[in-house]
Structures are given as structure tokens and as C-alpha cells.
Design an enzyme around this catalytic site. Structure first.
Site, mmCIF file in Angstrom:
data_model
loop_
_atom_site.group_PDB
_atom_site.id
_atom_site.type_symbol
_atom_site.label_atom_id
_atom_site.label_comp_id
_atom_site.label_asym_id
_atom_site.label_seq_id
_atom_site.Cartn_x
_atom_site.Cartn_y
_atom_site.Cartn_z
ATOM 1 N N GLU A 113 0.839 -1.195 0.000
ATOM 2 C CA GLU A 113 0.000 0.000 0.000
ATOM 3 C C GLU A 113 0.873 1.243 0.000
ATOM 4 O O GLU A 113 1.989 1.223 0.532
ATOM 5 C CB GLU A 113 -0.897 0.016 1.243
ATOM 6 C CG GLU A 113 -1.810 -1.188 1.364
ATOM 7 C CD GLU A 113 -2.463 -1.265 2.738
ATOM 8 O OE1 GLU A 113 -3.459 -0.563 2.949
ATOM 9 O OE2 GLU A 113 -1.963 -2.027 3.595
ATOM 10 N N LYS A 115 2.280 4.554 1.328
ATOM 11 C CA LYS A 115 2.435 5.080 2.698
ATOM 12 C C LYS A 115 2.100 6.565 2.661
ATOM 13 O O LYS A 115 2.897 7.391 2.224
ATOM 14 C CB LYS A 115 3.850 4.850 3.198
ATOM 15 C CG LYS A 115 4.050 5.220 4.665
ATOM 16 C CD LYS A 115 5.451 4.826 5.135
ATOM 17 C CE LYS A 115 5.631 5.157 6.605
ATOM 18 N NZ LYS A 115 5.610 6.617 6.840
ATOM 19 N N ASP A 117 1.594 10.293 3.620
ATOM 20 C CA ASP A 117 2.337 11.187 4.506
ATOM 21 C C ASP A 117 1.340 12.090 5.224
ATOM 22 O O ASP A 117 1.090 13.225 4.823
ATOM 23 C CB ASP A 117 3.330 12.016 3.685
ATOM 24 C CG ASP A 117 4.398 12.648 4.567
ATOM 25 O OD1 ASP A 117 4.470 12.291 5.761
ATOM 26 O OD2 ASP A 117 5.158 13.491 4.068
ATOM 27 N N TYR A 222 -6.905 2.187 6.623
ATOM 28 C CA TYR A 222 -6.029 1.087 6.218
ATOM 29 C C TYR A 222 -6.182 -0.178 7.055
ATOM 30 O O TYR A 222 -5.461 -1.148 6.855
ATOM 31 C CB TYR A 222 -4.565 1.528 6.221
ATOM 32 C CG TYR A 222 -4.073 2.114 7.527
ATOM 33 C CD1 TYR A 222 -3.920 1.338 8.670
ATOM 34 C CD2 TYR A 222 -3.709 3.458 7.611
ATOM 35 C CE1 TYR A 222 -3.444 1.877 9.853
ATOM 36 C CE2 TYR A 222 -3.242 4.009 8.790
ATOM 37 C CZ TYR A 222 -3.109 3.207 9.910
ATOM 38 O OH TYR A 222 -2.642 3.747 11.086
ATOM 39 N N LYS A 311 10.984 3.232 2.910
ATOM 40 C CA LYS A 311 11.052 4.691 2.846
ATOM 41 C C LYS A 311 11.742 5.119 1.553
ATOM 42 O O LYS A 311 12.844 4.648 1.241
ATOM 43 C CB LYS A 311 11.821 5.237 4.052
ATOM 44 C CG LYS A 311 11.234 4.848 5.403
ATOM 45 C CD LYS A 311 9.833 5.398 5.618
ATOM 46 C CE LYS A 311 9.821 6.886 5.844
ATOM 47 N NZ LYS A 311 10.371 7.299 7.140
ATOM 48 N N CYS A 405 32.951 40.877 9.095
ATOM 49 C CA CYS A 405 31.499 40.787 8.940
ATOM 50 C C CYS A 405 31.062 41.481 7.652
ATOM 51 O O CYS A 405 31.438 42.641 7.418
ATOM 52 C CB CYS A 405 30.810 41.425 10.138
ATOM 53 S SG CYS A 405 29.013 41.526 9.984
ATOM 54 N N CYS A 408 28.977 44.802 8.789
ATOM 55 C CA CYS A 408 29.534 45.945 9.516
ATOM 56 C C CYS A 408 31.048 46.054 9.441
ATOM 57 O O CYS A 408 31.630 47.056 9.887
ATOM 58 C CB CYS A 408 29.105 45.892 10.987
ATOM 59 S SG CYS A 408 29.880 44.549 11.927
ATOM 60 N N CYS A 423 29.859 37.416 14.307
ATOM 61 C CA CYS A 423 30.143 38.838 14.501
ATOM 62 C C CYS A 423 29.690 39.207 15.910
ATOM 63 O O CYS A 423 28.526 38.964 16.261
ATOM 64 C CB CYS A 423 29.392 39.681 13.466
ATOM 65 S SG CYS A 423 29.506 41.466 13.767
ATOM 66 N N CYS A 428 26.202 45.922 15.044
ATOM 67 C CA CYS A 428 26.130 45.420 13.668
ATOM 68 C C CYS A 428 24.718 45.630 13.127
ATOM 69 O O CYS A 428 23.745 45.152 13.723
ATOM 70 C CB CYS A 428 26.477 43.935 13.647
ATOM 71 S SG CYS A 428 26.266 43.165 12.029
#
Length: 668
Positions: A113, A115, A117, A222, A311, A405, A408, A423, A428
């Protein structure tokens, strides 16, 4: 029409509408035009209005209750709703087949069957009437969500026969409904659902059934949750036909397979065709068909030996890295992101994928211009799997993280024990704007209308420099912003004013103190009652509070010790922002959820959550995540390829969950 005639007509209408509804929603074969159905429904509503005592529980008009509920009651399943073991490849499937034949002989049939989700549910009927529906929960105890399940039109409120039984199935959200829902949420500025499963689970856990009813959920049944043989049934396929005859919707794409080769062919077919379905699937369920053979095979402590779930591997596609951009978060972490040629992965177009940190880029040797393989981890989060080194032309550019950074110019540092560059400049601009965006977000101060673009514009124009400046804004200032009209400005000022009275825990979470999430903010607010008292708390006082650990305590003390923060709290007080806890003091007792007060170890590879996401969610619920298994460990979460930690957990008889069980508990 007198009452006797009305009762007769109501009975006729109930039967007609149930039949038409079954044909439309379950069989997907409308028996009458919508106008005819609507006319009959309106007639029934009129009669029920005239004679309220003729409103029966299974009436089509009773799909949606009018009153929201305050919470969901717990339900203990008569028989546990066990999870299935997982297989991932042909070798695993053949091993499963060999074990089955070793235990039950060679005359084996399997039912394969899709599966679905979605969210597993239990539905109980007495004398043909739907009386209760519950979530799977931990397999033993779920939540009573009857009011919401009644809104799912493919769940019959009355069966075609007067049977008493429990059936089990999977509630899901069709792809079309999912995309429509996210489009609506996007227009309203609300957070989008990551996938249809999350959307379905979130819908069924709404306290207002009208919300669940608006989400267009569906279901596939099911099986029977009990002794199918008491109904004269000897095979799983026979059971599915039996429940179809009662009026339930089952998945017609199933197949009885008489060899492992047929099972593999079925899997191959749906691996290729899954994208064509109108709903999401994440694998194939394989069950031994005959119940006598199921009984011979029996169960392990956690799953049946006669069934397993294959899966699907994450869909992988090739694209090109056009650039690598850097972003600075509110805590100063600099995150590289791959900018990709747009490509469809697992049903959506992907143009960006986080590269997480410098170490990952080096480990995978990802360069600008590389052809790369990407996938969605757990069908959700885009990630770069590998670079196709053999396809390089020599024009690709190696990427080096900057020393400064990008926002800045301050020097980036790597804190001991962390892989990320950070940073640490409190001024900043990127950190400030991200912090402002966090402060006004839904789970923090919840200032509607003050979105990311507006925050960035306010900061760019010099109208706000920190969170206290939000409360100094005037309507006239807002009217000078792009796309800000009279009504929008008035509404935003009203929303800002309303947020002044928020309880302390919203403010505390909005401050963005490292390691202080929503739950931690609430616990601290309940305990201290005011920001003023929290500011003077010592490390020892903090760690003596249940669920407050050393990292959080250190972070809180360091935060409130700084003069800038103390001045900020003073400015908030002067702006009449509430700094006290005004909520109901509800202490979270140990054991109130599956994680509170427990020492938990994560091991192996998780599919749907990153290790960091799992840890943060567990800790938000009061659990303590540890790196090693010992006698003091309460729980181990084992993903794929779990090794020595899992072995030690089994040796010490520590409770072990898989990721599916973890997600079920986190979603409660």
C-alpha cells in the site's frame, strides 16, 4: 408540514445526502449536480431549524460544531497503535522477506500500500455511529480530536451497517489544498506550512473545528484496530474490502503481491509515479496478507514482524551553484547560502540551499560554478549533497569565508566549541535589524503590520535603532514610508500600542537572549514575575529553577549585566511597556510531557529534523540533551546508522525511540 411528516422527510434527506456525499467525496463520482445537493441540504437545515429535536448526530449538517473547545482530552487506545520498522533498499526488503518466510512458511502473500504522509488516527463506531476519534500519540495514549475529525467529509458519521468497531487510517491534506492554504497564509503574512503532513497535523489540532473544516482534509482507512477475525475476516485485503463496503475510503492503488519480486516492482512503479499523485506519499507499506501468518510471526516490543515500511530515498537533482551569499543572523552567526539555478525538487522550485558553515563547504569542496547534487532533507529542507568534481571546467572559484562581517566590517570570531563564525559587534546593523524583526514576530511581541520590509526601511531611514524606538514612532513618520497609507499607519500604531500590555514572557522571548526560547521565557517569567527581579538573579538562583540549565543561566546573567541592556530596560519602562508577568502561573511539572525533566541522547542520522532542531525542540519542552549514554539516561532517539550509543542504550535497557515517535511527541 407537521412533526411526523418532518421527521420522515428529515430521515429521507439524511439518507440521500449521505449517499450523495459518499459518491462525491469517497468515490469521486458525483451522483447529482452541486445545485441539487445544495437544495437538499438547505431543505434539511430549514427542517432542523423548525424542529431542533430532529437534529441527529450523524446529520450532514453536523459536520462542524459551533463552539471551540479549550483543550484535547487524552485517550488510551484499547490496542496500541504500533509503528512499523523501516527498510531502505532492495537488500533490506529481501531480508524482511526471508525473515517472514522463515517464520511463516513459503506460501506468503503481501499487500503493498502507498504510505500516506499524514497523521495516523483511530476512529471508533458503536452500532454504526461515529463516537470518537483520536490521534496515535505515543501509540498507547493519544488525544481526542473527534470534533475536528467530524469535519473530514470522507469520514462517515454513520456506517452503512450497524457495526461496532475501531478502524485506523491516515488523515492527509491533498496537494491542491496544501498549496491553496499556503497561498492564503502568505497573503496574510503568516508562516507557511513546510509540507502537507505538518499542515494536516496542525489542522487536526486546532481547538476551533471551523478552522479544521476549512482545510479540506481527506482520509484513507487502512485497517481495523482490533480482532478482524471476529468480523469473519481472514486476510488484510479482505478487511479492506469489508471496510469499503461500510462506507470508508481506502486507497485503491494497493496491490496483492505473491513474491518479493512483485513487491520490488510495485515499489519501482510508485517511486517513478509518486509525483503524479494528488497527495504526498513517503514510502510503501508491506504487510503479510493472511492473519494466521501474522499471528505466527508476532511482534517485537515496538512493531509487528509481519509488516514493514519502505522509505523513499530523498529525490536528488543536479543544478549549478551560481554564487555563495552570506547572511548575518540576530545572534551574529554568519551563514553561507548557495544561490542555485532554479530546479524542481520534491514538488517545489529550489533556488537557495544553506551551506551552514565554513567547515561544511571545505569538507564537500563546494565551489562557485560547481555542478552539484541537491536534495531536500526529509523532503523539506534543501541541502547540497555533493559537488560533481569530475564535471569541473577549471573556471570554478573556491570560496573563502571572509575575516570580517559582511554587514559591519567587524572581525569575525569563532567561539570555542562552535563551528560557526560570529560577529560580536553589538552595533552590527544586520544583527540589529534581525533582532528587531524577531522582537515584533508573532511568538514574541506580535506587532501585526510591522514586517521585515517595514523594519528594514525604518532602520535604514534612522527612525529606529533599537526595540525601544518602536514605541516612539508616530503616525506621521509612518506615512512617509513606501506603500504606507493612512489606514495602514493607523492600524500599525494601534498594534504597537496594544503590544505595550503584553505579558513579560513575550517581551523576554522577544529580547532574543541566547538559549532563551519561548518555554524558557515563560518559566522565568512565572518564577520571577518581573524583568526587574530577573535582572538581579544570580547564576545559582537560575540553575535551581527546574528546566533552566547552565548555558541559559550564564547567558541571562551576562545579558542583564551589560549597561546597554539596563538602559534599554529603563527606556522600555518609560515607554509604558509592561515588564511584569500577567499570565496564569501554571507550573510545568516533571512528566507533564514526554521530555520534561528527562536526560535524552540523540544518535544516528535523523531524516526530517536536523540534530539542532531536534535538540532545541526537546529542550523547549524541558528535556536535557546529553552527548553520552549512561545509567542516568532516560531516553535515546536513534536515527539511521546509530552505532555504539544505541548499543549501550540497549545494554542498559534505556528506552529507545525512532524519529517518527519523536516527531509524534513533539507535535502534541
Amino acid at each position: 408540514m407537521d412533526r411526523i411528516q418532518a421527521e420522515q422527510r428529515v430521515t429521507e434527506l439524511n439518507e440521500q445526502l449521505r449517499g450523495y456525499g459518499h459518491a462525491y467525496y469517497v468515490l469521486d463520482k458525483p451522483a447529482v449536480p452541486d445545485s441539487v445537493y445544495d437544495q437538499l441540504m438547505n431543505e434539511l437545515i430549514e427542517l432542523e431549524t423548525l424542529y431542533p429535536d430532529l437534529i441527529f448526530p450523524d446529520s450532514p449538517t453536523q459536520r462542524v460544531g459551533g463552539t471551540p473547545i479549550s483543550n484535547f482530552d487524552k485517550v488510551t487506545h484499547a490496542l496500541p497503535m504500533l509503528s512499523l520498522s523501516n527498510v531502505f533498499n532492495e537488500e533490506d526488503i529481501r531480508d524482511f522477506d526471508r525473515r517472514v518466510r522463515s517464520g511463516a512458511g513459503d506460501n506468503i502473500e503481501y499487500v503493498c500500500e502507498l504510505k500516506i504522509d499524514g497523521l495516523a488516527v483511530s476512529l471508533i463506531y458503536e452500532n454504526g455511529q461515529f463516537i470518537r476519534g483520536a490521534t496515535r500519540g505515543d501509540g498507547r495514549v493519544g488525544e481526542d480530536i473527534t470534533v475536528n475529525l467530524r469535519t473530514v467529509r470522507t469520514i462517515p458519521l454513520k456506517l452503512r451497517k450497524s457495526e461496532s468497531l475501531e478502524v485506523r487510517g491516515e488523515v492527509f491534506m491533498p496537494k491542491k489544498s496544501f498549496h491553496a492554504l499556503n497561498a492564503e497564509r502568505g497573503e496574510r503574512g503568516e508562516e507557511l506550512f513546510a509540507n502537507p503532513r505538518n499542515a494536516a497535523a496542525g489542522s487536526l489540532r486546532q481547538l476551533d473545528p471551523k478552522i479544521a473544516a476549512s482545510r479540506n482534509l481527506d482520509v484513507f482507512i487502512y485497517g481495523i484496530g482490533g480482532d478482524a477475525e471476529s468480523h469473519g475476516l481472514s486476510e488484510h485485503e479482505e478487511t479492506l474490502q469489508f471496510i469499503e463496503a461500510l462506507g470508508f475510503k481506502t486507497n485503491n492503488e494497493r496491490q496483492v503481491c505473491r513474491s518479493v519480486e512483485e513487491v520490488l516492482a510495485y515499489i519501482e512503479k510508485w517511486t517513478e509515479q509518486r509525483a503524479d499523485l494528488s497527495y504526498e506519499i513517503d514510502g510503501i507499506v508491506i504487510k503479510v496478507n493472511r492473519y494466521l501468518q501474522q499471528q505466527e510471526l508476532g511482534f517485537t516490543a515496538k512493531s509487528p514482524k509481519w509488516a514493514t515500511a519502505y522509505k523513499f530515498p530523498a529525490e536528488e537533482v543536479m543544478t549549478t551553484v551560481r554564487d555563495i551569499e552570506l547572511s548575518v543572523g540576530r545572534t551574529g552567526v554568519v551563514t553561507p547560502t548557495a544561490i542555485l539555478d532554479p530546479v524542481s525538487v520534491a514538488g517545489t522550485t529550489v533556488q537557495r540551499a544553506s551551506l551552514h558553515n565554513e567547515d561544511l563547504i571545505r569538507e564537500k569542496d563546494i565551489r562557485i560554478g560547481d555542478k552539484v547534487i541537491i536534495r531536500k532533507a526529509g523532503d523539506i529542507i534543501p541541502e547540497v549533497v555533493s559537488a560533481l568534481v569530475e564535471q569541473r571546467t577549471g573556471d570554478e572559484l573556491p570560496f573563502e569565508m571572509p575575516e570580517n562581517c559582511p554587514a559591519c566590517g567587524s572581525e569575525l570570531i569563532r567561539i570555542e566549541g562552535e563551528v560557526a563564525l560570529r560577529c560580536v559587534n553589538p552595533q552590527c546593523p544586520a544583527q540589529i535589524t534581525e533582532g528587531l524583526i524577531h522582537f515584533v514576530s508573532r511568538n514574541a511581541m506580535n506587532i501585526e503590520g510591522l514586517g521585515e520590509k517595514v523594519i528594514e526601511q525604518l532602520y535604514r531611514e534612522g527612525l529606529i535603532a533599537d526595540i525601544s524606538d518602536i514605541y516612539k514612532l508616530t503616525k506621521e513618520q509612518l506615512l512617509n514610508l513606501d506603500r504606507m497609507g493612512e489606514k495602514s499607519a493607523s492600524n500599525l500604531i494601534a498594534a504597537i500600542d496594544a503590544s505595550r500590555s503584553n505579558s513579560m514572557e513575550r517581551l523576554l522571548f522577544g529580547l532574543g537572549i541566547r538559549h532563551v526560547g519561548e518555554r524558557g521565557a515563560r518559566i522565568l517569567s512565572e518564577h520571577f514575575g518581573s524583568i526587574e527581579k530577573l535582572m538581579t538573579a544570580t547564576f545559582d538562583e537560575l540553575i535551581n529553577i527546574h528546566e533552566i540549565g547552565g548555558k541559559m543561566a550564564d547567558s541571562i546573567v551576562a545579558y542583564f549585566e551589560t549597561e546597554e541592556v539596563q538602559q534599554l530596560m529603563q527606556r522600555l519602562a518609560e515607554a509604558n511597556v509592561n515588564l511584569t508577568y500577567t499570565g496564569t502561573r501554571v507550573r510545568v511539572e516533571e512528566g507533564a510531557n514526554a521530555f520534561a525533566g528527562k536526560k535524552i541522547v540523540l544518535t544516528g542520522k535523523l531524516e526530517k529534523l536536523t540534530r539542532g532542531e531536534a535538540q532545541s525542540q526537546i529542550e523547549a519542552l524541558g528535556g536535557k540533551v546529553s552527548g553520552s549514554v549512561s545509567k542516568k539516561t532516560d531516553l535515546v532517539i536513534a536515527g539511521e546508522e546509530a552505532g555504539s550509543k544505541l548499543a549501550k542504550a540497549l545494554e542498559l535497557k534505556v528506552d529507545v525511540w525512532n524519529e517518527e515517535r519523536l516527531i509524534e511527541e513533539l507535535s502534541k
